[in-house]
Scaffold this motif. Structure first.
Motif, PDB file in Angstrom:
ATOM      1  N   ASP A   6      20.682   5.919 -21.280  1.00 31.91           N
ATOM      2  CA  ASP A   6      19.972   4.692 -20.882  1.00 31.91           C
ATOM      3  C   ASP A   6      18.469   4.805 -21.155  1.00 31.91           C
ATOM      4  O   ASP A   6      17.678   4.054 -20.618  1.00 31.91           O
ATOM      5  CB  ASP A   6      20.210   4.375 -19.398  1.00 31.91           C
ATOM      6  N   ARG A   7      18.086   5.766 -21.998  1.00 31.80           N
ATOM      7  CA  ARG A   7      16.667   5.890 -22.349  1.00 31.80           C
ATOM      8  C   ARG A   7      16.512   6.022 -23.860  1.00 31.80           C
ATOM      9  O   ARG A   7      17.476   6.275 -24.579  1.00 31.80           O
ATOM     10  CB  ARG A   7      16.029   7.074 -21.640  1.00 31.80           C
ATOM     11  N   LEU A  29      23.405   2.629 -23.702  1.00 32.79           N
ATOM     12  CA  LEU A  29      24.422   2.044 -22.825  1.00 32.79           C
ATOM     13  C   LEU A  29      24.603   0.557 -23.083  1.00 32.79           C
ATOM     14  O   LEU A  29      25.714   0.040 -23.034  1.00 32.79           O
ATOM     15  CB  LEU A  29      24.028   2.260 -21.361  1.00 32.79           C
ATOM     16  N   ARG A  30      23.487  -0.131 -23.401  1.00 37.62           N
ATOM     17  CA  ARG A  30      23.574  -1.584 -23.581  1.00 37.62           C
ATOM     18  C   ARG A  30      24.363  -1.970 -24.822  1.00 37.62           C
ATOM     19  O   ARG A  30      24.778  -3.114 -24.967  1.00 37.62           O
ATOM     20  CB  ARG A  30      22.171  -2.189 -23.653  1.00 37.62           C
ATOM     21  N   VAL A  46      22.303   9.663 -18.140  1.00 40.52           N
ATOM     22  CA  VAL A  46      22.109   8.383 -17.456  1.00 40.52           C
ATOM     23  C   VAL A  46      21.482   8.626 -16.087  1.00 40.52           C
ATOM     24  O   VAL A  46      21.806   9.609 -15.403  1.00 40.52           O
ATOM     25  CB  VAL A  46      23.462   7.655 -17.292  1.00 40.52           C
ATOM     26  N   ASN A  50      20.203   4.600 -10.726  1.00 42.71           N
ATOM     27  CA  ASN A  50      20.013   3.205 -11.152  1.00 42.71           C
ATOM     28  C   ASN A  50      21.376   2.523 -11.160  1.00 42.71           C
ATOM     29  O   ASN A  50      22.270   2.884 -11.923  1.00 42.71           O
ATOM     30  CB  ASN A  50      19.377   3.182 -12.545  1.00 42.71           C
ATOM     31  N   SER A  53      22.569   1.034 -14.589  1.00 43.12           N
ATOM     32  CA  SER A  53      22.951   2.061 -15.555  1.00 43.12           C
ATOM     33  C   SER A  53      24.296   2.678 -15.198  1.00 43.12           C
ATOM     34  O   SER A  53      25.152   2.895 -16.067  1.00 43.12           O
ATOM     35  CB  SER A  53      21.881   3.155 -15.626  1.00 43.12           C
ATOM     36  N   GLN A  56      27.033   0.194 -16.115  1.00 40.56           N
ATOM     37  CA  GLN A  56      27.267   0.147 -17.563  1.00 40.56           C
ATOM     38  C   GLN A  56      28.017   1.390 -18.042  1.00 40.56           C
ATOM     39  O   GLN A  56      28.894   1.308 -18.904  1.00 40.56           O
ATOM     40  CB  GLN A  56      25.935   0.012 -18.301  1.00 40.56           C
TER      41      GLN A  56
END
Length: 343
Positions: A6-7, A29-30, A46, A50, A53, A56
């Protein structure tokens, strides 16, 4: 291996090597793939604190997790809560993320030796040479660039003669880095071309070297242009078309003296009718070696996937070469057929 994150990770070190060699596929992740990739080690980088996150990731794992897929979590902060979260999401292993992604990847390869022992048909000398040549910062240092290119090219030739072009194409076409993939494919098809013609070792190395080095100028073309998801505009096309002269200039500047190789780097986009670039050369002004690299280059581009086009078969790519006799030397095209199509 699949890496869900997620980064925005900088692709360097171990991560860059694994991605460039096709061992690791990294997905934000998106945009995690909705199609299943079986029998993969899954690494989850991840923020489990969050909620979005974690949600997802749960959706991605619902698609990809199977009994045969180890799910490893990289914990940025290892505590009871994050460990419990990871276990609830199906973690089979937990790694500390305190030392960064590359340290974690080395831990992962120690846990799963088959990742470390990935049997690539692309020799290590070739992998290192391509990685260095396509890295702009490499060219800031004094180095034996001629020796680097020669070692990489000789290793390509040895691999092709040992295992054949089809095995080479099957692996290289699975790579995610498209410029890296293209350079390896052109080098491999050039090696196969020279071998099928019964060239001497010296001439086979020369042709393979020209194919290996032909696109080094792309190291200085912005990645956002090379990897653009849609068609290039006129300014971007003009920028890409700088790469033959850039490659020619940097190789000369860094001590590469072989005039045949330099000519191929400079002129591999020239065409028989003079409609190519950068100089609009035509006909007899183009040496056979340049014409051969051009054939390998165009064939490779056609069989490769691109964001803006589907790959074609080797047969269709060969037909394109024969259908455009105004651009390609047909005697050489017919000779090329023996190297890339079954008899």
């Amino acid at each position: 291996m699949l890496l869900f994150t997620d980064r925005e990770l900088v692709q360097e070190g171990e991560l860059k090597r694994l991605i460039m060699r096709g061992i690791c596929r990294m997905f934000p992740l998106r945009s995690a793939p909705t199609f299943r990739i079986d029998n993969a080690v899954i690494l989850c980088d991840v923020d489990l604190e969050n909620f979005a996150s974690a949600h997802q990731l749960r959706s991605a794992l619902a698609v990809h997790r199977s009994a045969e897929s180890p799910v490893v979590f990289l914990l940025r902060e290892k505590n009871h809560h994050t460990e419990s979260q990871a276990r609830a999401l199906g973690a089979s292993d937990l790694l500390s993320g305190e030392e960064g992604i590359n340290a974690a990847l080395r831990q992962l390869m120690a846990k799963f030796p088959f990742l470390r022992a990935h049997q690539s048909c692309v020799p290590p000398e070739t992998q290192r040479a391509i990685e260095d040549l396509l890295e702009p910062n490499t060219w800031n240092a004094a180095s034996n660039y001629g020796g680097l290119i020669n070692a990489g090219a000789q290793a390509v030739l040895d691999a092709i003669e040992a295992e054949g072009i089809q095995h080479w194409m099957n692996e290289v076409l699975s790579y995610d880095n498209l410029t890296y993939q293209h350079c390896l494919l052109v080098a491999g098809t050039a090696a196969a071309f020279g071998s099928s013609l019964g060239f001497s070792r010296e001439d086979k190395v020369l042709l393979t070297t020209a194919g290996f080095a032909h696109d080094v100028g792309k190291a200085f073309i912005p990645l956002e242009i090379l990897n653009k998801q849609t068609a290039l505009d006129a300014a971007e096309i003009a920028n890409v078309r700088r790469h033959p002269m850039i490659g020619y200039a940097i190789l000369k500047e860094h001590g590469v003296q072989n005039g045949d190789v330099l000519a191929c780097v400079r002129s591999h986009h020239e065409l028989l009718d003079g409609s190519g670039y950068p100089a609009g050369l035509m006909g007899n002004s183009l040496p056979d070696l340049v014409k051969m690299v051009t054939i390998c280059d165009v064939f490779s581009a056609l069989v490769e996937r691109r964001t803006y086009k589907q790959p074609v078969t080797s047969e269709a790519a060969y037909d394109y070469l024969t259908d455009n006799e105004q651009w390609f030397d047909q005697a050489l095209v017919r000779a090329f057929r023996r190297s890339i199509l079954p008899t």
